[in-house]
Design a protein around this motif. Sequence first.
Motif, PDB file in Angstrom:
ATOM      1  N   ILE A  89       0.837  -1.202   0.000  1.00  0.00           N
ATOM      2  CA  ILE A  89       0.000   0.000   0.000  1.00  0.00           C
ATOM      3  C   ILE A  89       0.872   1.251   0.000  1.00  0.00           C
ATOM      4  CG2 ILE A  89      -1.660   1.331   1.367  1.00  0.00           C
ATOM      5  CD1 ILE A  89      -2.860  -1.360   2.259  1.00  0.00           C
ATOM      6  N   ALA A  90       1.932   1.245   0.814  1.00  0.00           N
ATOM      7  CA  ALA A  90       2.838   2.393   0.870  1.00  0.00           C
ATOM      8  C   ALA A  90       3.518   2.611  -0.478  1.00  0.00           C
ATOM      9  CB  ALA A  90       3.881   2.189   1.959  1.00  0.00           C
ATOM     10  N   GLU A  91       3.955   1.531  -1.120  1.00  0.00           N
ATOM     11  CA  GLU A  91       4.593   1.635  -2.434  1.00  0.00           C
ATOM     12  C   GLU A  91       3.608   2.160  -3.469  1.00  0.00           C
ATOM     13  OE1 GLU A  91       7.577   1.183  -5.441  1.00  0.00           O
ATOM     14  OE2 GLU A  91       7.621   1.431  -3.268  1.00  0.00           O
ATOM     15  N   SER A  92       2.368   1.690  -3.418  1.00  0.00           N
ATOM     16  CA  SER A  92       1.342   2.157  -4.345  1.00  0.00           C
ATOM     17  C   SER A  92       1.069   3.648  -4.145  1.00  0.00           C
ATOM     18  CB  SER A  92       0.056   1.351  -4.139  1.00  0.00           C
ATOM     19  OG  SER A  92      -0.980   1.846  -4.930  1.00  0.00           O
ATOM     20  N   ASN A  93       1.006   4.076  -2.893  1.00  0.00           N
ATOM     21  CA  ASN A  93       0.774   5.497  -2.609  1.00  0.00           C
ATOM     22  C   ASN A  93       1.949   6.347  -3.069  1.00  0.00           C
ATOM     23  OD1 ASN A  93      -1.750   5.053  -1.538  1.00  0.00           O
ATOM     24  ND2 ASN A  93      -1.009   4.890   0.568  1.00  0.00           N
ATOM     25  N   ARG A  94       3.182   5.838  -2.931  1.00  0.00           N
ATOM     26  CA  ARG A  94       4.356   6.576  -3.388  1.00  0.00           C
ATOM     27  C   ARG A  94       4.326   6.747  -4.908  1.00  0.00           C
ATOM     28  NH1 ARG A  94       8.874   5.735  -5.840  1.00  0.00           N
ATOM     29  NH2 ARG A  94       8.631   3.484  -5.939  1.00  0.00           N
ATOM     30  N   ILE A  95       4.009   5.678  -5.614  1.00  0.00           N
ATOM     31  CA  ILE A  95       3.935   5.742  -7.082  1.00  0.00           C
ATOM     32  C   ILE A  95       2.817   6.675  -7.515  1.00  0.00           C
ATOM     33  CG2 ILE A  95       3.405   4.381  -9.152  1.00  0.00           C
ATOM     34  CD1 ILE A  95       4.863   2.038  -7.775  1.00  0.00           C
ATOM     35  N   LYS A  96       1.694   6.598  -6.828  1.00  0.00           N
ATOM     36  CA  LYS A  96       0.567   7.472  -7.154  1.00  0.00           C
ATOM     37  C   LYS A  96       0.942   8.945  -6.954  1.00  0.00           C
ATOM     38  CE  LYS A  96      -4.388   7.184  -6.478  1.00  0.00           C
ATOM     39  NZ  LYS A  96      -5.458   6.652  -5.669  1.00  0.00           N
ATOM     40  N   SER A  97       1.684   9.228  -5.891  1.00  0.00           N
ATOM     41  CA  SER A  97       2.136  10.590  -5.612  1.00  0.00           C
ATOM     42  C   SER A  97       3.084  11.077  -6.709  1.00  0.00           C
ATOM     43  CB  SER A  97       2.818  10.632  -4.250  1.00  0.00           C
ATOM     44  OG  SER A  97       3.349  11.903  -4.006  1.00  0.00           O
ATOM     45  N   GLU A  98       4.013  10.213  -7.139  1.00  0.00           N
ATOM     46  CA  GLU A  98       4.927  10.584  -8.221  1.00  0.00           C
ATOM     47  C   GLU A  98       4.165  10.844  -9.518  1.00  0.00           C
ATOM     48  OE1 GLU A  98       7.803   7.475  -8.538  1.00  0.00           O
ATOM     49  OE2 GLU A  98       8.807   8.027  -6.661  1.00  0.00           O
ATOM     50  N   ASN A  99       3.178  10.003  -9.816  1.00  0.00           N
ATOM     51  CA  ASN A  99       2.377  10.191 -11.027  1.00  0.00           C
ATOM     52  C   ASN A  99       1.578  11.492 -10.949  1.00  0.00           C
ATOM     53  OD1 ASN A  99       3.321   7.826 -12.116  1.00  0.00           O
ATOM     54  ND2 ASN A  99       1.539   6.614 -11.536  1.00  0.00           N
ATOM     55  N   CYS A 100       1.091  11.817  -9.759  1.00  0.00           N
ATOM     56  CA  CYS A 100       0.350  13.064  -9.569  1.00  0.00           C
ATOM     57  C   CYS A 100       1.253  14.261  -9.851  1.00  0.00           C
ATOM     58  CB  CYS A 100      -0.207  13.130  -8.147  1.00  0.00           C
ATOM     59  SG  CYS A 100      -1.010  14.697  -7.743  1.00  0.00           S
ATOM     60  N   ALA A 101       2.466  14.240  -9.277  1.00  0.00           N
ATOM     61  CA  ALA A 101       3.406  15.340  -9.491  1.00  0.00           C
ATOM     62  C   ALA A 101       3.769  15.469 -10.970  1.00  0.00           C
ATOM     63  CB  ALA A 101       4.658  15.127  -8.650  1.00  0.00           C
ATOM     64  N   SER A 102       3.968  14.341 -11.634  1.00  0.00           N
ATOM     65  CA  SER A 102       4.303  14.353 -13.056  1.00  0.00           C
ATOM     66  C   SER A 102       3.155  14.913 -13.893  1.00  0.00           C
ATOM     67  CB  SER A 102       4.651  12.941 -13.513  1.00  0.00           C
ATOM     68  OG  SER A 102       4.923  12.915 -14.887  1.00  0.00           O
ATOM     69  N   ALA A 103       1.935  14.520 -13.566  1.00  0.00           N
ATOM     70  CA  ALA A 103       0.773  15.016 -14.314  1.00  0.00           C
ATOM     71  C   ALA A 103       0.601  16.515 -14.108  1.00  0.00           C
ATOM     72  CB  ALA A 103      -0.484  14.270 -13.875  1.00  0.00           C
ATOM     73  N   ARG A 104       0.814  16.995 -12.885  1.00  0.00           N
ATOM     74  CA  ARG A 104       0.719  18.448 -12.619  1.00  0.00           C
ATOM     75  C   ARG A 104       1.806  19.206 -13.385  1.00  0.00           C
ATOM     76  NH1 ARG A 104      -2.816  19.807  -8.560  1.00  0.00           N
ATOM     77  NH2 ARG A 104      -3.420  18.108  -7.168  1.00  0.00           N
ATOM     78  N   HIS A 105       3.017  18.645 -13.424  1.00  0.00           N
ATOM     79  CA  HIS A 105       4.109  19.265 -14.183  1.00  0.00           C
ATOM     80  C   HIS A 105       3.762  19.327 -15.671  1.00  0.00           C
ATOM     81  CE1 HIS A 105       8.088  20.274 -15.620  1.00  0.00           C
ATOM     82  NE2 HIS A 105       8.077  19.187 -16.379  1.00  0.00           N
ATOM     83  N   ASN A 106       3.219  18.226 -16.205  1.00  0.00           N
ATOM     84  CA  ASN A 106       2.845  18.200 -17.624  1.00  0.00           C
ATOM     85  C   ASN A 106       1.763  19.224 -17.927  1.00  0.00           C
ATOM     86  OD1 ASN A 106       4.688  16.194 -18.174  1.00  0.00           O
ATOM     87  ND2 ASN A 106       3.196  14.540 -18.061  1.00  0.00           N
ATOM     88  N   LEU A 107       0.768  19.354 -17.038  1.00  0.00           N
ATOM     89  CA  LEU A 107      -0.287  20.343 -17.251  1.00  0.00           C
ATOM     90  C   LEU A 107       0.302  21.744 -17.282  1.00  0.00           C
ATOM     91  CD1 LEU A 107      -3.258  21.090 -17.571  1.00  0.00           C
ATOM     92  CD2 LEU A 107      -3.426  21.147 -15.072  1.00  0.00           C
TER      93      LEU A 107
END
Length: 150
Positions: A89-107
């Motif tokens: 669960i912690a690993e999934s949340n970490r990956i989700k957080s990284e994907n969120c940051a990447s998506a915000r950067h792309n936007l």
Amino acid sequence: MIIRILLPVVLAISWIGVADARMYRWIDEDGTTVYSQSPPASGEAAEIKINTSTAPTGNKSEDETPAASDNPSLADTQKPAEGPSKAEIAESNRIKSENCASARHNLDLYSNLGNRLVKTPDGLYKRLTEEERQQKITDSKTQIGEFCGK
């Protein structure tokens, strides 16, 4: 021309053996679970139904897994599926957080891009058309909704 006729025939013949394949599962004297296309000499094995279709199935029917009552030695190997561990669960949340940051950067990047060059995955640079830029912005917003929970 002959390849067009011969190829389907060869493929059809090769699939005939797969459709008739049988699998057996048993526990040997060392306690190791064994899977084989032929049953053991003792004959005490559970036959496993093989799904030969290429489409993935979401659930398994009772026919696809051997029942513990078919072979008492299999009763202790079948355990109910547990949920994900805290580490998963912690690993999934970490990956989700990284994907969120990447998506915000792309936007941010595509919203303020203007007429600048963008590096493509193959290493080349190109200018996006306005339609492509708007599509990238839409994709980024969708990703933000998926990964950032908004």
